[in-house]
Scaffold this motif. Structure first.
Motif, mmCIF file in Angstrom:
data_model
loop_
_atom_site.group_PDB
_atom_site.id
_atom_site.type_symbol
_atom_site.label_atom_id
_atom_site.label_comp_id
_atom_site.label_asym_id
_atom_site.label_seq_id
_atom_site.Cartn_x
_atom_site.Cartn_y
_atom_site.Cartn_z
ATOM 1 N N VAL A 1 0.856 -1.199 0.083
ATOM 2 C CA VAL A 1 -0.020 -0.059 -0.107
ATOM 3 C C VAL A 1 0.956 1.304 0.126
ATOM 4 O O VAL A 1 0.466 2.214 -0.574
ATOM 5 C CB VAL A 1 -0.979 -0.095 1.248
ATOM 6 C CG1 VAL A 1 -0.260 -0.069 2.478
ATOM 7 C CG2 VAL A 1 -2.146 1.034 1.102
ATOM 8 N N LYS A 2 2.046 1.271 0.510
ATOM 9 C CA LYS A 2 2.925 2.522 0.565
ATOM 10 C C LYS A 2 3.433 2.765 -0.633
ATOM 11 O O LYS A 2 3.355 3.866 -1.272
ATOM 12 C CB LYS A 2 4.102 1.961 1.502
ATOM 13 C CG LYS A 2 3.954 2.027 2.956
ATOM 14 C CD LYS A 2 4.821 1.808 3.656
ATOM 15 C CE LYS A 2 4.611 1.859 5.447
ATOM 16 N NZ LYS A 2 5.819 1.467 6.295
ATOM 17 N N GLY A 3 3.902 1.832 -1.718
ATOM 18 C CA GLY A 3 4.370 2.046 -2.835
ATOM 19 C C GLY A 3 3.390 2.478 -3.807
ATOM 20 O O GLY A 3 3.369 3.320 -4.679
ATOM 21 N N ILE A 4 1.923 1.702 -3.609
ATOM 22 C CA ILE A 4 0.935 2.046 -4.559
ATOM 23 C C ILE A 4 0.595 3.573 -4.230
ATOM 24 O O ILE A 4 0.237 4.528 -5.091
ATOM 25 C CB ILE A 4 -0.242 1.180 -4.156
ATOM 26 C CG1 ILE A 4 0.034 -0.155 -5.052
ATOM 27 C CG2 ILE A 4 -1.451 1.797 -5.116
ATOM 28 C CD1 ILE A 4 -0.701 -1.295 -4.483
ATOM 29 N N SER A 5 0.602 4.044 -2.973
ATOM 30 C CA SER A 5 0.214 5.466 -2.734
ATOM 31 C C SER A 5 1.214 6.158 -3.236
ATOM 32 O O SER A 5 0.592 7.545 -3.434
ATOM 33 C CB SER A 5 0.081 5.559 -0.931
ATOM 34 O OG SER A 5 -0.761 4.740 -0.502
ATOM 35 N N VAL A 6 2.353 5.983 -3.151
ATOM 36 C CA VAL A 6 3.429 6.899 -3.878
ATOM 37 C C VAL A 6 2.996 7.305 -5.459
ATOM 38 O O VAL A 6 3.189 8.518 -5.668
ATOM 39 C CB VAL A 6 4.784 6.472 -3.422
ATOM 40 C CG1 VAL A 6 5.765 7.104 -4.251
ATOM 41 C CG2 VAL A 6 5.357 6.513 -1.934
ATOM 42 N N LEU A 7 2.744 6.186 -5.971
ATOM 43 C CA LEU A 7 2.446 6.296 -7.321
ATOM 44 C C LEU A 7 1.036 6.922 -7.618
ATOM 45 O O LEU A 7 1.197 8.210 -8.533
ATOM 46 C CB LEU A 7 2.134 4.692 -8.088
ATOM 47 C CG LEU A 7 3.274 4.106 -7.903
ATOM 48 C CD1 LEU A 7 3.020 2.521 -8.398
ATOM 49 C CD2 LEU A 7 4.397 4.671 -9.049
ATOM 50 N N ILE A 8 0.324 6.798 -6.580
ATOM 51 C CA ILE A 8 -1.104 7.282 -6.811
ATOM 52 C C ILE A 8 -0.712 8.998 -6.491
ATOM 53 O O ILE A 8 -1.381 9.872 -7.402
ATOM 54 C CB ILE A 8 -2.194 6.978 -5.800
ATOM 55 C CG1 ILE A 8 -2.627 5.290 -6.527
ATOM 56 C CG2 ILE A 8 -3.168 8.036 -5.604
ATOM 57 C CD1 ILE A 8 -3.504 5.061 -5.362
ATOM 58 N N GLU A 9 -0.199 9.133 -5.624
ATOM 59 C CA GLU A 9 0.219 10.671 -5.267
ATOM 60 C C GLU A 9 1.088 11.498 -6.339
ATOM 61 O O GLU A 9 0.752 12.596 -6.604
ATOM 62 C CB GLU A 9 1.023 10.772 -3.898
ATOM 63 C CG GLU A 9 1.370 12.079 -3.481
ATOM 64 C CD GLU A 9 2.004 12.102 -2.141
ATOM 65 O OE1 GLU A 9 3.085 12.978 -2.067
ATOM 66 O OE2 GLU A 9 1.860 11.246 -1.138
ATOM 67 N N SER A 10 1.910 10.831 -6.963
ATOM 68 C CA SER A 10 2.815 11.359 -7.887
ATOM 69 C C SER A 10 1.808 11.641 -9.277
ATOM 70 O O SER A 10 2.339 12.577 -9.952
ATOM 71 C CB SER A 10 3.894 10.509 -8.471
ATOM 72 O OG SER A 10 3.272 9.204 -9.171
ATOM 73 N N ILE A 11 0.745 10.851 -9.426
ATOM 74 C CA ILE A 11 0.045 11.448 -10.813
ATOM 75 C C ILE A 11 -1.084 12.618 -10.615
ATOM 76 O O ILE A 11 -1.556 12.948 -11.337
ATOM 77 C CB ILE A 11 -0.657 10.336 -11.232
ATOM 78 C CG1 ILE A 11 -1.601 9.612 -10.616
ATOM 79 C CG2 ILE A 11 0.481 9.155 -11.806
ATOM 80 C CD1 ILE A 11 -2.419 8.599 -11.326
ATOM 81 N N THR A 12 -0.997 12.940 -9.159
ATOM 82 C CA THR A 12 -1.945 14.073 -8.735
ATOM 83 C C THR A 12 -1.665 15.621 -9.222
ATOM 84 O O THR A 12 -2.509 16.389 -9.196
ATOM 85 C CB THR A 12 -2.444 13.952 -7.432
ATOM 86 O OG1 THR A 12 -1.220 14.191 -6.531
ATOM 87 C CG2 THR A 12 -3.123 12.527 -7.214
#
Length: 162
Positions: free
Chosen positions: A113-124
């Motif tokens: 979930v940490k890695g996926i959250s970083v990816l999600i945050e990066s595309i915002t």
């Protein structure tokens, strides 16, 4: 030793499932370095498919750095490579900065979930990403719901496939 000579324009590079126990050619440092060189030269390469190819976290880091210099690449698929949150962190910088990359498939890896959250945050912020596939990673149902809510709150639920 591998050599690579190409007739341009090269629109798509698919090394899908070329990794096996006896032949780790695609995930090898040599292949990743050559791919990085292609991207750095701004080769008109639109799609890269490295699904199940044996690419490592270090290999994806090198590729991610090179993507920033390529003005053509629109699709990167790295599903099924046992990539970890280290890859997510490297790729997040690319996702945030790339003006051309539109589709990324990093499904079926070992992201938490940490890695996926970083990816999600990066595309915002200011991302060109239209589709980010993070399905089949290492998250439990509660984390899934939390990530889904986050994408809805950020208005990117149509972009991220969890």
């Amino acid at each position: 030793s591998l050599s690579l000579s190409l007739c341009l324009p090269l629109l798509s590079l698919c090394l899908h499932e070329c990794f096996s126990v006896s032949n780790s050619c695609c995930g090898s440092t040599e292949v990743v370095v050559m791919l990085g060189a292609l991207l750095l030269r701004d080769t008109p390469l639109l799609h890269i498919n490295l699904n199940n190819s044996g690419v490592t976290d270090d290999g994806l880091a090198l590729i991610s750095e090179s993507i920033a210099h390529n003005t053509y690449l629109s699709s990167l698929c790295v599903a099924g490579n046992h990539l970890t949150d280290a890859s997510a962190h490297e790729l997040s910088v690319t996702l945030a900065d790339s003006e051309h990359l539109q589709h990324v498939n990093i499904s079926d890896n070992q992201l938490t979930v940490k890695g996926i959250s970083v990816l999600i945050e990066s595309i915002t912020v200011k991302s060109s990403i239209r589709r980010l596939d993070v399905t089949k990673n290492n998250i439990n149902p509660d984390q899934y719901v939390s990530l889904l809510r986050t994408t809805e709150d950020l208005g990117i639920s149509n972009t991220v496939q969890i």
